[in-house]
Scaffold this motif. Structure first.
Motif, PDB file in Angstrom:
ATOM      1  N   LEU A 105      16.407 -34.719  -1.220  1.00  0.00           N
ATOM      2  CA  LEU A 105      15.477 -34.618  -2.346  1.00  0.00           C
ATOM      3  C   LEU A 105      15.940 -33.645  -3.438  1.00  0.00           C
ATOM      4  CD1 LEU A 105      12.043 -34.905  -0.502  1.00  0.00           C
ATOM      5  CD2 LEU A 105      13.481 -36.710  -1.481  1.00  0.00           C
ATOM      6  N   PRO A 106      16.500 -32.480  -3.077  1.00  0.00           N
ATOM      7  CA  PRO A 106      16.984 -31.608  -4.152  1.00  0.00           C
ATOM      8  C   PRO A 106      18.093 -32.255  -4.984  1.00  0.00           C
ATOM      9  CG  PRO A 106      16.707 -30.359  -2.133  1.00  0.00           C
ATOM     10  CD  PRO A 106      16.533 -31.803  -1.769  1.00  0.00           C
ATOM     11  N   GLU A 107      18.987 -32.975  -4.321  1.00  0.00           N
ATOM     12  CA  GLU A 107      20.062 -33.640  -5.057  1.00  0.00           C
ATOM     13  C   GLU A 107      19.511 -34.794  -5.895  1.00  0.00           C
ATOM     14  OE1 GLU A 107      24.534 -35.454  -4.479  1.00  0.00           O
ATOM     15  OE2 GLU A 107      23.409 -34.876  -2.699  1.00  0.00           O
ATOM     16  N   ALA A 108      18.539 -35.514  -5.346  1.00  0.00           N
ATOM     17  CA  ALA A 108      17.896 -36.590  -6.112  1.00  0.00           C
ATOM     18  C   ALA A 108      17.289 -36.027  -7.392  1.00  0.00           C
ATOM     19  CB  ALA A 108      16.821 -37.274  -5.265  1.00  0.00           C
ATOM     20  N   TYR A 109      16.596 -34.914  -7.261  1.00  0.00           N
ATOM     21  CA  TYR A 109      15.997 -34.267  -8.425  1.00  0.00           C
ATOM     22  C   TYR A 109      17.072 -33.917  -9.455  1.00  0.00           C
ATOM     23  CZ  TYR A 109      13.897 -30.855 -11.489  1.00  0.00           C
ATOM     24  OH  TYR A 109      13.489 -30.189 -12.625  1.00  0.00           O
ATOM     25  N   ALA A 110      18.177 -33.334  -8.981  1.00  0.00           N
ATOM     26  CA  ALA A 110      19.237 -32.904  -9.891  1.00  0.00           C
ATOM     27  C   ALA A 110      19.832 -34.087 -10.650  1.00  0.00           C
ATOM     28  CB  ALA A 110      20.325 -32.162  -9.115  1.00  0.00           C
ATOM     29  N   LEU A 124       9.050 -36.154  -8.358  1.00  0.00           N
ATOM     30  CA  LEU A 124       9.722 -35.678  -7.150  1.00  0.00           C
ATOM     31  C   LEU A 124       9.526 -34.176  -6.970  1.00  0.00           C
ATOM     32  CD1 LEU A 124      11.504 -36.213  -4.712  1.00  0.00           C
ATOM     33  CD2 LEU A 124      13.505 -35.955  -6.207  1.00  0.00           C
ATOM     34  N   TRP A 125       9.534 -33.435  -8.076  1.00  0.00           N
ATOM     35  CA  TRP A 125       9.369 -31.979  -8.018  1.00  0.00           C
ATOM     36  C   TRP A 125       8.108 -31.599  -7.241  1.00  0.00           C
ATOM     37  CZ3 TRP A 125      12.446 -28.020  -9.014  1.00  0.00           C
ATOM     38  CH2 TRP A 125      11.891 -26.747  -9.129  1.00  0.00           C
ATOM     39  N   LEU A 126       7.054 -32.363  -7.416  1.00  0.00           N
ATOM     40  CA  LEU A 126       5.784 -32.074  -6.736  1.00  0.00           C
ATOM     41  C   LEU A 126       5.873 -32.263  -5.228  1.00  0.00           C
ATOM     42  CD1 LEU A 126       3.377 -33.781  -9.302  1.00  0.00           C
ATOM     43  CD2 LEU A 126       3.938 -31.333  -9.095  1.00  0.00           C
ATOM     44  N   ARG A 127       6.826 -33.019  -4.764  1.00  0.00           N
ATOM     45  CA  ARG A 127       7.012 -33.259  -3.329  1.00  0.00           C
ATOM     46  C   ARG A 127       7.917 -32.231  -2.665  1.00  0.00           C
ATOM     47  NH1 ARG A 127       9.443 -39.067  -3.362  1.00  0.00           N
ATOM     48  NH2 ARG A 127      10.064 -38.399  -1.283  1.00  0.00           N
ATOM     49  N   LEU A 128       8.594 -31.415  -3.463  1.00  0.00           N
ATOM     50  CA  LEU A 128       9.567 -30.477  -2.918  1.00  0.00           C
ATOM     51  C   LEU A 128       8.908 -29.195  -2.427  1.00  0.00           C
ATOM     52  CD1 LEU A 128      12.408 -30.729  -5.614  1.00  0.00           C
ATOM     53  CD2 LEU A 128      12.226 -31.973  -3.457  1.00  0.00           C
ATOM     54  N   THR A 129       9.454 -28.664  -1.347  1.00  0.00           N
ATOM     55  CA  THR A 129       9.031 -27.349  -0.873  1.00  0.00           C
ATOM     56  C   THR A 129       9.606 -26.301  -1.820  1.00  0.00           C
ATOM     57  OG1 THR A 129      10.993 -27.001   0.505  1.00  0.00           O
ATOM     58  CG2 THR A 129       9.102 -28.162   1.535  1.00  0.00           C
ATOM     59  N   PRO A 130       9.113 -25.072  -1.780  1.00  0.00           N
ATOM     60  CA  PRO A 130       9.701 -24.032  -2.637  1.00  0.00           C
ATOM     61  C   PRO A 130      11.215 -23.849  -2.417  1.00  0.00           C
ATOM     62  CG  PRO A 130       7.596 -23.289  -1.810  1.00  0.00           C
ATOM     63  CD  PRO A 130       7.895 -24.577  -1.104  1.00  0.00           C
ATOM     64  N   GLU A 131      11.653 -23.956  -1.170  1.00  0.00           N
ATOM     65  CA  GLU A 131      13.084 -23.833  -0.886  1.00  0.00           C
ATOM     66  C   GLU A 131      13.865 -24.995  -1.505  1.00  0.00           C
ATOM     67  OE1 GLU A 131      10.722 -23.794   1.661  1.00  0.00           O
ATOM     68  OE2 GLU A 131      10.671 -21.604   1.797  1.00  0.00           O
ATOM     69  N   GLN A 132      13.308 -26.196  -1.408  1.00  0.00           N
ATOM     70  CA  GLN A 132      13.949 -27.361  -2.001  1.00  0.00           C
ATOM     71  C   GLN A 132      13.965 -27.261  -3.528  1.00  0.00           C
ATOM     72  OE1 GLN A 132      11.479 -30.366  -0.100  1.00  0.00           O
ATOM     73  NE2 GLN A 132      13.266 -31.134   1.044  1.00  0.00           N
ATOM     74  N   GLN A 133      12.897 -26.705  -4.106  1.00  0.00           N
ATOM     75  CA  GLN A 133      12.856 -26.536  -5.554  1.00  0.00           C
ATOM     76  C   GLN A 133      13.957 -25.588  -6.020  1.00  0.00           C
ATOM     77  OE1 GLN A 133       8.801 -25.299  -6.310  1.00  0.00           O
ATOM     78  NE2 GLN A 133       8.071 -27.427  -6.443  1.00  0.00           N
ATOM     79  N   LYS A 137      17.050 -26.733  -8.512  1.00  0.00           N
ATOM     80  CA  LYS A 137      17.369 -26.070  -9.783  1.00  0.00           C
ATOM     81  C   LYS A 137      18.835 -25.630  -9.822  1.00  0.00           C
ATOM     82  CE  LYS A 137      13.864 -26.448 -12.410  1.00  0.00           C
ATOM     83  NZ  LYS A 137      13.991 -27.242 -13.644  1.00  0.00           N
ATOM     84  N   GLU A 138      19.334 -25.133  -8.678  1.00  0.00           N
ATOM     85  CA  GLU A 138      20.749 -24.755  -8.599  1.00  0.00           C
ATOM     86  C   GLU A 138      21.642 -25.966  -8.852  1.00  0.00           C
ATOM     87  OE1 GLU A 138      21.724 -22.901  -4.846  1.00  0.00           O
ATOM     88  OE2 GLU A 138      19.989 -21.578  -4.975  1.00  0.00           O
ATOM     89  N   LEU A 139      21.324 -27.074  -8.172  1.00  0.00           N
ATOM     90  CA  LEU A 139      22.118 -28.301  -8.336  1.00  0.00           C
ATOM     91  C   LEU A 139      22.014 -28.837  -9.761  1.00  0.00           C
ATOM     92  CD1 LEU A 139      21.390 -30.177  -4.989  1.00  0.00           C
ATOM     93  CD2 LEU A 139      23.569 -29.175  -5.725  1.00  0.00           C
ATOM     94  N   GLU A 140      20.831 -28.764 -10.346  1.00  0.00           N
ATOM     95  CA  GLU A 140      20.655 -29.239 -11.716  1.00  0.00           C
ATOM     96  C   GLU A 140      21.575 -28.490 -12.670  1.00  0.00           C
ATOM     97  OE1 GLU A 140      17.269 -29.710 -15.202  1.00  0.00           O
ATOM     98  OE2 GLU A 140      16.763 -28.639 -13.362  1.00  0.00           O
ATOM     99  N   LYS A 141      21.666 -27.181 -12.526  1.00  0.00           N
ATOM    100  CA  LYS A 141      22.544 -26.382 -13.389  1.00  0.00           C
ATOM    101  C   LYS A 141      24.000 -26.803 -13.220  1.00  0.00           C
ATOM    102  CE  LYS A 141      19.904 -22.112 -13.703  1.00  0.00           C
ATOM    103  NZ  LYS A 141      19.866 -20.696 -13.318  1.00  0.00           N
TER     104      LYS A 141
END
Length: 150
Positions: A105-110, A124-133, A137-141
């Motif tokens: 999910l974090p990679e999907a978001y990115a 998707l952001w709403l489905r992520l845990t704080p750790e996944q969020q 964000k790291e992957l998005e950057k």
């Protein structure tokens, strides 16, 4: 300008059109094995449009067995060259278990964020845990600085 240089410039300029044509025809007509092979060869040479097109052929189509894991690999190659459609489909594949690739999910978001698919990224952001969020964000950057094509 020499004829050779002129030819090379024209070939580079029009190669995405050739790749797209072969892949598009191969996708819509499964009997065109020669076109599928031509699409694959162009994809292997690094053409992001052909990589995306060949991924679509592998993912599904008329009278074909779906090969989502192989398609996923071609979409990755295309997305890393900045192909917007490949980035978008990766977001979907990584967030939906029906594709048969491991969920991430974090990679999907990115991928969705980089492809500017804001609606899907926000949902998707709403489905992520704080750790996944945090990971998202790291992957998005990283993806935005590495795989975004202007």
């Amino acid at each position: 300008m020499s004829r050779f240089v002129y030819f090379v410039v024209l070939l580079i300029f029009f190669s995405p059109l050739f790749a797209e044509d072969f892949c598009d025809k191969a996708y819509w007509d499964a009997s065109l094995i020669i076109k599928q092979e031509k699409c694959r060869k162009i994809a292997e040479q690094g053409n992001d449009e052909a990589q995306f097109g060949y991924g679509l052929i592998l993912l599904g189509g008329h009278d074909r067995v779906s090969k989502p894991n192989e398609a996923f690999e071609w979409f990755i190659k295309s997305a890393k060259q900045g192909n917007h459609l490949a980035q978008t489909i990766l977001g979907r594949m990584l967030s939906d278990s029906r594709f048969g690739v491991p969920l991430n999910l974090p990679e999907a978001y990115a991928w969705w964020a980089v492809s500017k698919n804001i609606k899907s990224a926000n949902e998707l952001w709403l489905r992520l845990t704080p750790e996944q969020q945090e990971k998202a964000k790291e992957l998005e950057k990283i993806y935005a600085s590495t795989y975004f094509r202007k």
